[in-house]
Design an enzyme around this catalytic site. Structure first.
Site, PDB file in Angstrom:
ATOM      1  N   HIS A  36       4.945   3.461   2.223  1.00 23.56           N
ATOM      2  CA  HIS A  36       5.750   4.374   1.406  1.00 23.56           C
ATOM      3  C   HIS A  36       4.921   5.556   0.895  1.00 23.56           C
ATOM      4  O   HIS A  36       3.685   5.521   0.891  1.00 23.56           O
ATOM      5  CB  HIS A  36       6.348   3.633   0.210  1.00 23.56           C
ATOM      6  CG  HIS A  36       5.306   3.073  -0.714  1.00 23.56           C
ATOM      7  ND1 HIS A  36       4.660   3.836  -1.659  1.00 23.56           N
ATOM      8  CD2 HIS A  36       4.779   1.829  -0.824  1.00 23.56           C
ATOM      9  CE1 HIS A  36       3.792   3.103  -2.317  1.00 23.56           C
ATOM     10  NE2 HIS A  36       3.834   1.859  -1.821  1.00 23.56           N
ATOM     11  N   GLU A  79       6.225  -5.388  -1.144  1.00 23.19           N
ATOM     12  CA  GLU A  79       4.799  -5.545  -1.423  1.00 23.19           C
ATOM     13  C   GLU A  79       4.543  -6.948  -1.966  1.00 23.19           C
ATOM     14  O   GLU A  79       5.461  -7.657  -2.388  1.00 23.19           O
ATOM     15  CB  GLU A  79       4.365  -4.488  -2.442  1.00 23.19           C
ATOM     16  CG  GLU A  79       2.894  -4.504  -2.819  1.00 23.19           C
ATOM     17  CD  GLU A  79       1.954  -4.302  -1.638  1.00 23.19           C
ATOM     18  OE1 GLU A  79       1.798  -5.270  -0.857  1.00 23.19           O
ATOM     19  OE2 GLU A  79       1.378  -3.205  -1.518  1.00 23.19           O
TER      20      GLU A  79
END
Length: 209
Positions: free
Chosen positions: A9, A84
């Site tokens: 990201h 994550e």
């Protein structure tokens, strides 16, 4: 064959401050938004065909993937499997704050960084199992996966069958592209940020005018 284009990201304010984020829903910073659009422009110009676009369901990944969905004309599928690592009680802390509050965790992590869980969270081994579940369900084809640094390091460990803590040595910049073939386990590129290098050069030229 599954050709994975793993994208980290774009930058967040917490990335810049070097704070643990984990599953907290931190948005992209203005810099991160710019990175996401530069990535989208690059892939649009490549004229490559992708069979699927998947992203972590966390905001920073979704906001990076949305411009890709627009320029590539693909539906965006989000999943918690690409999140994550869950850093548990470390979320929001700087490295220095984590060292002061959880010294035992950091000592254990130095001895076994792959299997040591974050306090109240996951270990990298847990994360890799989560990633493997996603890969097992993914159909064949070329897919864009917009995800996080931990997931990409876990994918590289799985592909290269890395021992001990070699997986920690990979630098995974924001919006970098890492390409891996599964189940062949061939790594084609790691941390490709050509789109950002061009952007940085342009900004440097502009600043001289």
């Amino acid at each position: 064959m599954k050709e994975l284009w793993l994208v980290r990201h774009g930058e967040t304010e917490w990335n810049a401050q070097r704070r643990y984020q984990g599953h907290l829903d931190v948005p992209l910073s203005p810099v991160g938004i710019g990175q996401a659009f530069r990535l989208a422009q690059r892939l649009a110009k490549s004229r490559l065909a992708f069979d699927g676009l998947y992203a972590s369901d966390l905001r920073r990944a979704r906001e990076t993937a949305e411009p890709l969905a627009t320029v590539l004309g693909l539906p965006l599928h989000t999943t918690p499997l690409l999140r994550e690592i869950d850093v548990g009680a470390l979320a929001g802390l700087s490295r220095e704050e984590a060292e002061a509050r959880y010294p035992e965790f950091l000592q254990n992590a130095l001895k076994d960084p792959w299997n040591t869980p974050r306090p109240g969270g996951e270990s990298m081994a847990d994360l890799a199992r989560r990633l493997q579940t996603f890969l097992d369900r993914l159909p064949t084809g070329r897919h864009l996966l917009v995800t996080h640094g931990g997931i990409i390091r876990a994918a590289l460990k799985l592909a290269l069958e890395l021992e001990r803590e070699a997986w920690r040595r990979f630098h995974i910049p924001n919006t970098s592209i890492t390409r891996i073939l599964f189940p062949e386990r061939e790594v084609l590129t790691v941390s490709d940020v050509a789109h950002l290098e061009t952007w940085t050069d342009w900004l440097s030229d502009e600043s001289l005018k």
